[in-house]
Design a protein around this motif. Structure first.
Motif, mmCIF file in Angstrom:
data_model
loop_
_atom_site.group_PDB
_atom_site.id
_atom_site.type_symbol
_atom_site.label_atom_id
_atom_site.label_comp_id
_atom_site.label_asym_id
_atom_site.label_seq_id
_atom_site.Cartn_x
_atom_site.Cartn_y
_atom_site.Cartn_z
ATOM 1 N N THR A 50 -2.938 -5.010 -12.453
ATOM 2 C CA THR A 50 -4.231 -5.578 -12.874
ATOM 3 C C THR A 50 -5.385 -5.440 -11.999
ATOM 4 O O THR A 50 -5.986 -4.745 -11.436
ATOM 5 C CB THR A 50 -4.393 -6.949 -13.453
ATOM 6 O OG1 THR A 50 -3.935 -7.178 -14.833
ATOM 7 C CG2 THR A 50 -5.579 -6.940 -13.490
ATOM 8 N N VAL A 51 -4.969 -5.434 -10.630
ATOM 9 C CA VAL A 51 -5.577 -5.251 -9.282
ATOM 10 C C VAL A 51 -5.944 -3.935 -9.039
ATOM 11 O O VAL A 51 -6.623 -3.826 -8.193
ATOM 12 C CB VAL A 51 -4.383 -6.060 -8.016
ATOM 13 C CG1 VAL A 51 -5.019 -5.987 -6.632
ATOM 14 C CG2 VAL A 51 -4.236 -7.426 -8.224
ATOM 15 N N PHE A 52 -4.700 -3.795 -8.801
ATOM 16 C CA PHE A 52 -4.666 -1.397 -8.473
ATOM 17 C C PHE A 52 -6.233 -1.113 -9.644
ATOM 18 O O PHE A 52 -6.954 -0.300 -9.058
ATOM 19 C CB PHE A 52 -3.634 -1.014 -8.669
ATOM 20 C CG PHE A 52 -2.883 -1.462 -6.961
ATOM 21 C CD1 PHE A 52 -3.668 -0.646 -5.646
ATOM 22 C CD2 PHE A 52 -1.728 -1.894 -6.963
ATOM 23 C CE1 PHE A 52 -3.595 -0.505 -4.780
ATOM 24 C CE2 PHE A 52 -1.672 -2.115 -4.803
ATOM 25 C CZ PHE A 52 -2.491 -1.805 -3.742
ATOM 26 N N VAL A 84 4.135 6.503 -5.017
ATOM 27 C CA VAL A 84 4.408 6.387 -6.637
ATOM 28 C C VAL A 84 3.223 7.245 -7.125
ATOM 29 O O VAL A 84 3.318 8.345 -7.767
ATOM 30 C CB VAL A 84 4.694 5.323 -6.935
ATOM 31 C CG1 VAL A 84 4.202 5.703 -8.617
ATOM 32 C CG2 VAL A 84 5.683 4.404 -6.537
ATOM 33 N N LYS A 85 1.984 7.287 -6.950
ATOM 34 C CA LYS A 85 0.825 7.823 -7.508
ATOM 35 C C LYS A 85 0.296 9.240 -7.430
ATOM 36 O O LYS A 85 0.524 9.577 -8.065
ATOM 37 C CB LYS A 85 -0.823 6.399 -6.569
ATOM 38 C CG LYS A 85 -2.155 7.323 -7.252
ATOM 39 C CD LYS A 85 -2.728 6.485 -6.717
ATOM 40 C CE LYS A 85 -3.147 7.043 -5.532
ATOM 41 N NZ LYS A 85 -5.129 6.623 -5.723
ATOM 42 N N PHE A 100 0.618 -1.256 0.010
ATOM 43 C CA PHE A 100 -0.098 0.314 0.390
ATOM 44 C C PHE A 100 0.900 1.531 0.481
ATOM 45 O O PHE A 100 0.297 2.134 -0.558
ATOM 46 C CB PHE A 100 -0.974 -0.058 1.152
ATOM 47 C CG PHE A 100 -2.119 -1.035 1.015
ATOM 48 C CD1 PHE A 100 -3.334 -0.116 0.686
ATOM 49 C CD2 PHE A 100 -1.913 -1.846 1.590
ATOM 50 C CE1 PHE A 100 -4.126 -1.275 0.069
ATOM 51 C CE2 PHE A 100 -3.419 -3.034 1.859
ATOM 52 C CZ PHE A 100 -3.999 -2.655 0.923
ATOM 53 N N ALA A 101 2.144 0.874 0.985
ATOM 54 C CA ALA A 101 2.655 2.594 0.949
ATOM 55 C C ALA A 101 3.778 2.446 -0.406
ATOM 56 O O ALA A 101 3.179 4.411 -1.324
ATOM 57 C CB ALA A 101 3.791 2.305 2.061
ATOM 58 N N VAL A 129 1.435 1.846 -13.237
ATOM 59 C CA VAL A 129 2.806 2.025 -12.729
ATOM 60 C C VAL A 129 3.079 1.490 -11.517
ATOM 61 O O VAL A 129 3.509 0.844 -10.943
ATOM 62 C CB VAL A 129 3.454 2.944 -13.843
ATOM 63 C CG1 VAL A 129 4.715 3.725 -12.897
ATOM 64 C CG2 VAL A 129 3.860 3.177 -15.081
ATOM 65 N N SER A 130 2.189 2.956 -10.880
ATOM 66 C CA SER A 130 2.135 2.417 -9.268
ATOM 67 C C SER A 130 1.476 1.150 -8.844
ATOM 68 O O SER A 130 2.417 0.860 -7.991
ATOM 69 C CB SER A 130 0.703 3.799 -8.940
ATOM 70 O OG SER A 130 1.713 4.553 -9.265
ATOM 71 N N GLY A 131 0.365 0.383 -9.339
ATOM 72 C CA GLY A 131 0.634 -1.375 -9.514
ATOM 73 C C GLY A 131 1.560 -2.176 -9.238
ATOM 74 O O GLY A 131 1.481 -2.491 -8.444
ATOM 75 N N ALA A 132 1.883 -1.768 -10.337
ATOM 76 C CA ALA A 132 3.205 -2.820 -10.858
ATOM 77 C C ALA A 132 4.126 -2.445 -9.474
ATOM 78 O O ALA A 132 4.970 -3.126 -9.034
ATOM 79 C CB ALA A 132 3.238 -2.164 -11.899
#
Length: 295
Positions: free
Chosen positions: A282-284, A198-199, A192-193, A219-222
């Motif tokens: 994909t999840v985020f 990043v987001k 999560f952090a 990118v943030s999720g990856a």
């Protein structure tokens, strides 16, 4: 209870329900993408280097001898269900904890993310352990069945579940809970952090826009997936050994060191990091998109 308090309670319940629904869908999508990679990872973690000296040798063996569905997707039903539960638990626990901290304490934004991530991961570990136990057993069942003289293992979910219950009782489903708890608690913080930071950093590039761009969410999720897996991989290796061989955390650690040395804790890391990029993106992205549609 006042009218304002009633509205607040209803809003919280609606928010939690949306987190559960959106998290479930996002988790299932991510798991389907990552599962073939996860099968290779578990086999590398639990089988000797003589059988699979490299990641490619494991992929080639699995495809040649078992095919795509029976090999790479063996036992996927259990983790699909588990991923839905896991991500539902993660997102609802994270968001509810974050809201509680904002309401009752004066913690900083970063502290809020860290605490909420740790709580979310801790809760998810109790849901995840039984699912991963069945998953890991199914992922190595085909390999064990090829050992001459070995007791044949079932390759079906329900018989595997019943066998665990018969042999070790209900508590046997939580074999490896200690390692999973450690992995998910620290991993929840990293997951999560990294995503939030990043987001947020990418959003600073266009402060006038309301939302992040699609590529920024991906990118943030990856990045979150890479941070999670890189930070907790040794605990995941120990967990895999504990669950496939029904042993203690101490014996699992000793076996890894004796068999491979300390590098054994990172056996299968490469394929895991590769799978983490598309799966967590994909999840985020799915979660954020579904949440936006409902607003």
């Amino acid at each position: 209870m006042s009218t304002e308090e009633k509205h607040h309670t209803i809003n919280n319940q609606n928010s939690a329900f949306k987190d559960i629904l959106n998290g479930s869908i996002a988790g299932a999508c991510g798991k389907f993408i990552e599962y073939p990679f996860d099968t290779v990872k578990v086999r590398l973690q639990t089988q000797g280097s003589k059988m699979f000296p490299t990641t490619w040798s494991c992929i080639k063996y699995t495809y040649t001898n078992e095919g795509i569905l029976r090999g790479f997707f063996q036992g996927i039903a259990s983790p699909l269900f588990g991923a839905s539960l896991e991500n539902a638990t993660l997102f609802v626990a994270y968001n509810q904890t974050s809201k509680y901290l904002n309401k009752t304490t004066q913690v900083s934004e970063l502290s809020n993310i860290i605490i909420s991530g740790a709580v979310a991961g801790s809760f998810a570990s109790f849901v995840l352990t039984p699912v991963e136990l069945i998953k890991c057993k199914l992922q190595v069942a085909n390999l064990e069945n090829k050992i001459p003289g070995a007791v044949q293992q079932t390759t079906k979910i329900i018989p595997t579940l019943m066998n665990v219950l018969k042999t070790n009782g209900v508590t046997g489903l939580w074999q490896g809970q200690s390692s999973t708890f450690i992995r998910e608690s620290f991993g929840g913080v990293a997951w999560f952090a990294t995503y939030e930071l990043v987001k947020s950093k990418l959003k600073e590039r266009h402060p006038l826009d309301k939302d992040n761009k699609t590529w920024e969410l991906l990118v943030s999720g990856a990045s979150a997936g890479l941070a999670f897996n890189a930070s907790i991989f040794p605990a995941d290796t120990v967990k895999s050994i504990m669950q496939t061989e029904h042993t203690t955390i101490k014996k699992a650690i000793t076996k890894i060191i004796t068999r491979y040395g300390f590098k054994g804790f990172y056996r299968g890391l490469g394929i895991t990091l590769i799978r983490a990029v598309p799966a967590n993106a994909t999840v985020f992205y799915t979660y954020e998109t579904l949440s936006t549609l409902e607003n």
